[in-house]
Every structure is written in C-alpha cells, then in structure tokens.
Design a protein around this motif. Sequence first.
Motif, short mmCIF file in Angstrom:
data_model
loop_
_atom_site.label_atom_id
_atom_site.label_comp_id
_atom_site.label_asym_id
_atom_site.label_seq_id
_atom_site.Cartn_x
_atom_site.Cartn_y
_atom_site.Cartn_z
N GLY A 114 37.21 -34.30 23.82
CA GLY A 114 36.11 -34.31 24.78
C GLY A 114 35.94 -32.95 25.43
N PRO A 115 34.77 -32.70 26.00
CA PRO A 115 34.54 -31.44 26.70
C PRO A 115 35.62 -31.22 27.76
CG PRO A 115 32.50 -32.68 26.53
CD PRO A 115 33.62 -33.59 26.08
N GLY A 116 36.14 -29.99 27.81
CA GLY A 116 37.16 -29.66 28.78
C GLY A 116 38.58 -29.93 28.32
N ASP A 117 38.76 -30.62 27.19
CA ASP A 117 40.11 -30.84 26.67
C ASP A 117 40.73 -29.50 26.30
OD1 ASP A 117 39.75 -33.54 26.98
OD2 ASP A 117 39.65 -34.00 24.83
N GLU A 118 41.98 -29.30 26.66
CA GLU A 118 42.66 -28.04 26.35
C GLU A 118 43.17 -27.99 24.92
OE1 GLU A 118 45.63 -27.24 29.29
OE2 GLU A 118 44.15 -27.18 30.91
N GLU A 119 43.37 -29.15 24.29
CA GLU A 119 43.79 -29.21 22.89
C GLU A 119 42.90 -30.22 22.18
OE1 GLU A 119 47.95 -30.05 22.55
OE2 GLU A 119 48.51 -28.13 23.43
N CYS A 120 42.30 -29.78 21.07
CA CYS A 120 41.38 -30.65 20.32
C CYS A 120 41.74 -30.61 18.84
CB CYS A 120 39.94 -30.20 20.52
SG CYS A 120 39.34 -30.39 22.20
N PRO A 121 42.46 -31.62 18.34
CA PRO A 121 42.79 -31.66 16.92
C PRO A 121 41.70 -32.35 16.10
CG PRO A 121 43.96 -33.39 18.08
CD PRO A 121 43.17 -32.63 19.11
N ILE A 122 41.56 -31.89 14.87
CA ILE A 122 40.72 -32.56 13.87
C ILE A 122 41.53 -32.65 12.58
CG2 ILE A 122 38.48 -31.97 14.89
CD1 ILE A 122 38.28 -29.65 12.86
N HIS A 123 41.26 -33.68 11.77
CA HIS A 123 42.08 -33.96 10.60
C HIS A 123 41.24 -34.15 9.35
CE1 HIS A 123 44.95 -34.99 13.78
NE2 HIS A 123 44.00 -35.75 14.28
N ASP A 124 41.80 -33.77 8.22
CA ASP A 124 41.19 -34.03 6.92
C ASP A 124 41.77 -35.34 6.40
OD1 ASP A 124 39.92 -33.90 4.45
OD2 ASP A 124 41.38 -32.51 3.61
N ALA A 125 40.93 -36.36 6.26
CA ALA A 125 41.39 -37.67 5.83
C ALA A 125 41.98 -37.62 4.42
CB ALA A 125 40.23 -38.68 5.89
N GLU A 126 41.49 -36.70 3.59
CA GLU A 126 41.95 -36.63 2.20
C GLU A 126 43.33 -36.00 2.09
OE1 GLU A 126 40.44 -34.37 -1.78
OE2 GLU A 126 38.92 -35.36 -0.55
N SER A 127 43.55 -34.86 2.73
CA SER A 127 44.81 -34.13 2.56
C SER A 127 45.80 -34.35 3.70
CB SER A 127 44.53 -32.63 2.45
OG SER A 127 44.11 -32.11 3.70
N GLY A 128 45.29 -34.79 4.86
CA GLY A 128 46.13 -34.94 6.03
C GLY A 128 46.27 -33.67 6.85
N HIS A 129 45.68 -32.57 6.38
CA HIS A 129 45.77 -31.31 7.12
C HIS A 129 45.11 -31.47 8.49
CE1 HIS A 129 44.35 -27.19 8.24
NE2 HIS A 129 45.64 -26.97 8.04
N THR A 130 45.73 -30.84 9.49
CA THR A 130 45.21 -30.88 10.86
C THR A 130 44.93 -29.46 11.34
OG1 THR A 130 46.41 -32.90 11.42
CG2 THR A 130 45.74 -31.49 13.26
N MET A 131 43.80 -29.29 12.00
CA MET A 131 43.51 -28.06 12.72
C MET A 131 43.56 -28.41 14.21
SD MET A 131 40.48 -26.18 10.57
CE MET A 131 40.44 -24.79 11.67
N LEU A 132 44.29 -27.60 14.97
CA LEU A 132 44.44 -27.83 16.39
C LEU A 132 43.85 -26.65 17.15
CD1 LEU A 132 45.59 -29.36 18.83
CD2 LEU A 132 47.76 -28.15 18.44
N PHE A 133 42.80 -26.90 17.91
CA PHE A 133 42.16 -25.87 18.72
C PHE A 133 42.75 -25.93 20.12
CE2 PHE A 133 39.47 -26.93 15.23
CZ PHE A 133 39.13 -25.69 14.74
N ILE A 134 43.32 -24.81 20.56
CA ILE A 134 44.01 -24.73 21.83
C ILE A 134 43.28 -23.76 22.74
CG2 ILE A 134 46.18 -24.15 22.97
CD1 ILE A 134 47.55 -24.70 20.23
N GLU A 135 42.89 -24.24 23.91
CA GLU A 135 42.14 -23.40 24.84
C GLU A 135 43.03 -22.32 25.45
OE1 GLU A 135 39.21 -24.91 28.18
OE2 GLU A 135 38.71 -25.56 26.13
N VAL A 136 42.53 -21.08 25.40
CA VAL A 136 43.22 -19.94 25.99
C VAL A 136 42.22 -19.19 26.87
CG1 VAL A 136 44.85 -19.71 24.07
CG2 VAL A 136 42.70 -18.44 24.01
N PRO A 137 42.70 -18.43 27.85
CA PRO A 137 41.77 -17.77 28.79
C PRO A 137 41.08 -16.54 28.22
CG PRO A 137 44.03 -17.29 29.39
CD PRO A 137 44.09 -18.30 28.26
#
Length: 130
Positions: free
Chosen positions: A37-60
């Motif tokens: 959600g907006p304002g979340d400091e960590e936002c993961p998304i996943h590939d259903a096929e491979s299981g790979h995850t990208m994690l976006f981490i808020e930094v200043p």
Amino acid sequence: MTCFVSHTSVDARDAYAQSLFWSRVLGYVEDPDDPNGPGDEECPIHDAESGHTMLFIEVPEAKTVKNRIHFDIRPRTGTRDAELERLLDLGASVVADHRGIHGPGTGWVTLADPEGNEFCVLRSPTELAG
C-alpha cells in the motif's frame, strides 16, 4: 555448500510506486494476504511461475550514480520492440538504444525505471530462434 538468492532487493524513494511499475513490467503479483500500500516501507512482489521475489525498500536518498547491477529482461511473447513501446507507456525512459549494432534485428535498448534504475530489454526467445 552454496547459497541461493532469496530475493532481489531494490532501494526506492517510493517503494509502493516502484512495486507497481515493476509488477506491470514483469507480471509479478503481491501477496494477497499482505498487500502493498502507499507509504509502505517494504513492498514485495512475486513471480508465481519461478517464485522469485523483488523487494522494494524505501530509503531517504535518491539514486545518484550508475547501477552496479541491473536486469536484462526478455518479453515472454511478442517482440523486443513491441515490449519497448509497452514499457515506455508504463513510465520507463530510454537511456541508450543499441538495436542493430550487430546487424539488423539485433541488440537491446537500455531503459530507466521511474526512479532512474537502468535495465535492458533484449529480443524475445521467438526472435532469437527466428
């Protein structure tokens, strides 16, 4: 003993916006039990096929120099050039165009995501086979 990549972390000024952009680029999805959600400091998304995850981490701080690592992506279907147009419509921008440097139909295009992180779009598997 060896290791495996648990997930790929990406620093972001706006983790939520970056997760939305990259989920549209890659077709990755959020965890339905823990949506981003907006304002979340960590936002993961996943590939259903491979299981790979990208994690976006808020930094200043904003990105200030060239990436030391980047993604090379291929369209699952269609062509590199059609995918290029789709990515530009999503908010990517062209950094350098290297199409045709090794002859007609070859090469790649270097793009930047909305926060300036560079990535390359390569020809699709179908184009490579043809």
